[in-house]
Design a protein around this motif. Sequence first.
Motif, PDB file in Angstrom:
ATOM      1  N   ILE A 151       0.855  -1.176   0.000  1.00 14.93           N
ATOM      2  CA  ILE A 151       0.000   0.000   0.000  1.00 14.93           C
ATOM      3  C   ILE A 151       0.896   1.233   0.000  1.00 14.93           C
ATOM      4  O   ILE A 151       1.770   1.369   0.860  1.00 14.93           O
ATOM      5  N   ILE A 180      -3.481   5.332   1.494  1.00 16.93           N
ATOM      6  CA  ILE A 180      -4.920   5.055   1.631  1.00 16.93           C
ATOM      7  C   ILE A 180      -5.558   6.335   2.131  1.00 16.93           C
ATOM      8  O   ILE A 180      -5.075   6.942   3.084  1.00 16.93           O
ATOM      9  N   PHE A 225     -13.141   4.504   0.508  1.00 16.86           N
ATOM     10  CA  PHE A 225     -11.677   4.525   0.577  1.00 16.86           C
ATOM     11  C   PHE A 225     -11.099   4.602  -0.833  1.00 16.86           C
ATOM     12  O   PHE A 225     -11.711   4.146  -1.809  1.00 16.86           O
ATOM     13  N   THR A 281      -7.255   3.751  -2.565  1.00 16.67           N
ATOM     14  CA  THR A 281      -5.941   3.197  -2.259  1.00 16.67           C
ATOM     15  C   THR A 281      -5.051   3.226  -3.497  1.00 16.67           C
ATOM     16  O   THR A 281      -5.499   2.932  -4.602  1.00 16.67           O
ATOM     17  N   THR A 305      -4.513   2.299  -8.754  1.00 17.21           N
ATOM     18  CA  THR A 305      -5.351   2.985  -7.781  1.00 17.21           C
ATOM     19  C   THR A 305      -6.762   2.436  -7.889  1.00 17.21           C
ATOM     20  O   THR A 305      -7.235   2.179  -8.991  1.00 17.21           O
ATOM     21  N   ILE A 325     -11.867  -2.340   4.412  1.00 20.67           N
ATOM     22  CA  ILE A 325     -10.476  -2.811   4.460  1.00 20.67           C
ATOM     23  C   ILE A 325     -10.388  -4.003   5.410  1.00 20.67           C
ATOM     24  O   ILE A 325     -10.927  -3.946   6.534  1.00 20.67           O
ATOM     25  N   LEU A 335      -3.595   3.468   8.477  1.00 16.89           N
ATOM     26  CA  LEU A 335      -5.021   3.157   8.592  1.00 16.89           C
ATOM     27  C   LEU A 335      -5.665   3.784   9.823  1.00 16.89           C
ATOM     28  O   LEU A 335      -6.857   3.641  10.035  1.00 16.89           O
TER      29      LEU A 335
END
Lengths: 1002, 162
Positions: free
Chosen positions: A662, A665, A672, A674, A688, A694, A862
């Motif tokens: 990742i 994010i 979301f 990412t 992307t 998640i 996160l």
Amino acid sequence: MEKIGAVLTIGGGIAGIQSALDLAESGFKVYLIEKTTGIGGVMAQLDKTFPTNDCSMCILSPKLVEAGRHQNIELLINAKILKVEGRAGNFKVKILKKALFINSEKCTGCGVCAEKCPVNSIDFYNEKLSRGKATFVKYPQSVPLVFSINQDNCIGCGVCEGVCKANAVEYSQKDEEVELNVGAVILAPGFDEFDPAPLKVYGYGKYRNVVSSIEFERILSASGPYSGMVLRPSDGDIPEKVAFLQCIGSRDIHHSKPYCSSVCCMYTAKEAVIAKEHQKQVNPTIFSMDIRAYGKDFDKYIIRAQDEYGIRYIRSRISLIEENPKTNNLILKYEAEDGSLITEEYNMVVLSVGLNPPDDAIELSKTFGFELNEFNFCKTSTFEPSKTSKPGIFVCGAFAAPKDIPESVIQASASAAHANILLHSARNSLVTKKEYPTEIDVAGKPPRIGIFVCHCGINIGGVVDVPGVVDYAETLENVEYAERNLYTCSADTQIKIVETIKEHNLNRVIVASCTPRTHEPLFQETIREAGLNPYLFEMSNIRDQCSWVHMHEPVAATEKSKDLVRMAVSKANKIEPLQRTILDMNHNVLVIGGGISGLTASVGFAEQGFMTYLVEKTAELGGFAKNIHASIEGSNVKEFLSNLIEKANNNENLKIFLEAEIDTIEGYVGNFKTKLKSKGNKENKNNTFEHGIIIVATGGEEYKPTEYLYSKDPRVVTQIDFEKMLFESEINKKVNKIVMIQCIGSRNDKNPYCSRVCCAEAIKNSIKLKDLHPEKEIIVLYRDIRTYGLKEQYYREARSKGVIFIRFDEKLPPELIKEEENLIIHVDSPNIGKLDLDLDLLVLSVGIHPPYESNEILAPMLKIPLNDDKFFLEAHVKLRPVDFATEGIFVCGLAHSPRSIDESIMQANAAVSRASTYLSKDEIETEGIVATVDISKCSGCGLCIETCAYNAITMDEEKMVVIINSALCKGCGACSSSCRGSAIDLLGFTNEEIYLVINEVK
Amino acid sequence: MVDTKKTEEVQVIIPANEIDKVSDEKWEPKIIAFLCNWCSYAGADLAGVSRIQYPPNVRVVRVPCSGRINPLFILKSLQVGWDAVLVSGCHPGDCHYISGNYYARRKFSVLDDLLEFIGIDKGRINFSWVSAAEGEAFAKVIRKITKKTRQLGPNTIFKEDQ
């Protein structure tokens, strides 16, 4: 065949409740059947829960209320299954609803009937320790709160019928049969406690001061027979010496209970600690064979119990109890580890009884046609731990094998995931949306405040003068109504609050009880049902931050409670209704980690039709399980894993990114975004995608030992190396003497936790070796053998095949000595003494640790926390074991804590179900607490734009004022306190409201 | 330049009759605590769940984030007569709202200078970082602040104006 969008859950304990709530939130109609007259199961009987000592009722109660009031859950109490027809996707189930003799529609739960009932019958909730009446409710916070008449005790005097103001008593009520049509069935019938009475040697039922552990749990409870005092039954004295005897009805082949009950070591430590907390004079001693503290943070709890509470552990199994007839004390004779015989007298003995399959296990298996295992628990397999032998019928909780609350909650969600996958096409076909009454317009109306002060049993009422607080509250500005409740969170009080709001025309409500962190949503829901905006609510924390921390200062605690209530009233006079924003829910899922957990979760989503992006940092799927050949049960892990990877590769809803990590994010639940980065693989570059959920399945790593000459001498290997020799190559003919050492890199100062799987791993490999080469000698050096649950049978098998187990003490670890070319292990065992073992191969059972580096990067990215050991920290250790505090993110597998393959699969499925509660919806509601700008004051300086971490503020270049996007705003208020012109305020925590609270100094 | 040494001296001197009054009424320090919802408030709850005892002198105001706390709240608290103020949030780096506690830290460091400049005893204003897992730490903070405030005596900073 048509699939039915409804599920039948059998059993109203915590597992049944959790699966019902998951499915009801995922768009299914749920029938929750309970054989007694109220849901809650054993958890409702517990005083506290380990390892956090959380009050059991406090954390369970909101779930009970939620299940009881959920639009999509229908409770059928006092019911049993008669007949089942059909198959997966479409079952017809006939149910017998036994008569309660009190009309549950009419009953208000006031309890007058029970008060007036002249018959003293027995109270099962308090485990036969106190007396109840023929008309009864299971326990004070029961859901549903309806009374029923126990016909066995009723003498038919008619008193209750006469006193019931609601005319609810119906002696003529008959049993009723109902037929349900459901797509799947979830079995959560729980367990029965082992009855120690037939074991005559312990004198249970004969000596009054010998009680079972669940009886002792009720003794400890504030709502128990002695109101939380630790007293012994014979004379009501405080028992100074209390002995706890482990493994009563567990690990006992003589009484055909060969399995370990998994939870007793921990609940006993908890009961001992709580007993000591309640009564300082109590000195507990625990007699046990092994201390099985294998769960997350369990070992730390045992260490605290020993070091801080002075709980004494003795490794011995007591074979006989005698009573001193004069004092009713109990005489215990046991063999100490050094072989000496000791006789000790105790004031009270607690038998830590094991978990049996429920008494209706055989009947259930016959009715539904699924298989039981040799112990009469539900038969499951390593790779499908939540499925029964019959399709469409799933299992969770202690019925599948003895387990504790978080594991039951995990499996409850896992079984719900199977129902989700089976029935996803019928989702939302049978549910109704929750309708609230139209909101009462309070604009411009003077505040009319209602206050509810909670006794919380004796938790608050035992310290704070609750009636005094109520009297005081009545004198405060605009307070129209104040009352006190035994438990303000109970179902009956919720009804009372709604009625009171209507009756007294209240437009602001305050509850003075526990912490808003757990109970605010419940009360907000309640006032919503009365037509009030949920934000017209305030809470005073007079328990967690008052009565519990000032236990010996009742006067000061009462003053503090009054102050806190006054501060709340002051704020309540100003609060206004707030509106929640509706957000779109993106139905795609990001799964981080391609091991067994990540793969299982990914397939679980993809099979429901949700687009899933699986990101794996290595070049290959499979994770650490690639090194494992078989489970302890003998199931083929290699084959399972390759099938699982094939399933993942062939599912068109699943997109796999290998060698990817990742990069960034951003966003929030449902929205979301990412961006991936890649080390080698160019394909992933600048990839992307958008997603709504998640899943964190980042796994664990094997500890690389530095001790015992590992990597310096080829004769020292790890269990994984040894497993490879056993399964893939040959054991060298010259290798005849093998020694294993447990707990390498676990349960030490650096990694204080138990790695949970190493004992089973050692035993699995030992058995395999003995099967291949019975002549080879194998010795396992251990601290505790932790083959919990049904794994205990393999420990026995290993011993019967000649594997030798020698215990060593933490303080005296085995020493490896190299004499010329010979390896010798020196061990000082507490029960055998000093030994020198020569060996040809040393196998180290190394522990599991989290991937420190990547967890430290991912956690802040996160916004989710890590615990002290750097595993991810879930939202609540007992009841939210796969959720994070941050919405829309879930954890499973070794990212959570060390666990076996079957447990990882369970938790991955649990994450699927928890996420499905969001994915099944097209839109979700956000909080109403957001920032707002008064553009007449805004100078357009833009400082708030820089302050906002969520990019929720933008500049209107034309008007040179800022605009706040309330969907992105998280309500932190950083912008507000940074604004130089006081143009920004935070709704729900406005400047004016806070100043009013500050002004309440006295 | 303001002679801070001198102003501090002024602070410690409490009129003799004030001291008498105080001892008669058994004066107890009143402390207001602004706690962020996610860490310090949860830490305070944990102290409760763990039954860790601390002095009953603190009154908690729950706010979403330490970043929500306007320095004016602190000044206002002293003005209306709280004897001490505690501001507590997540440990740096742990903020539930990403960076709110950093803003808080910066603001309060500026406030600190301001207080010194205008001559308010800084001992009455306290900052701490307490996580949701630190019940004992929270109790310790309260014990410490209560003791310190007791030594400082009643807050008379804004009394002369009235």
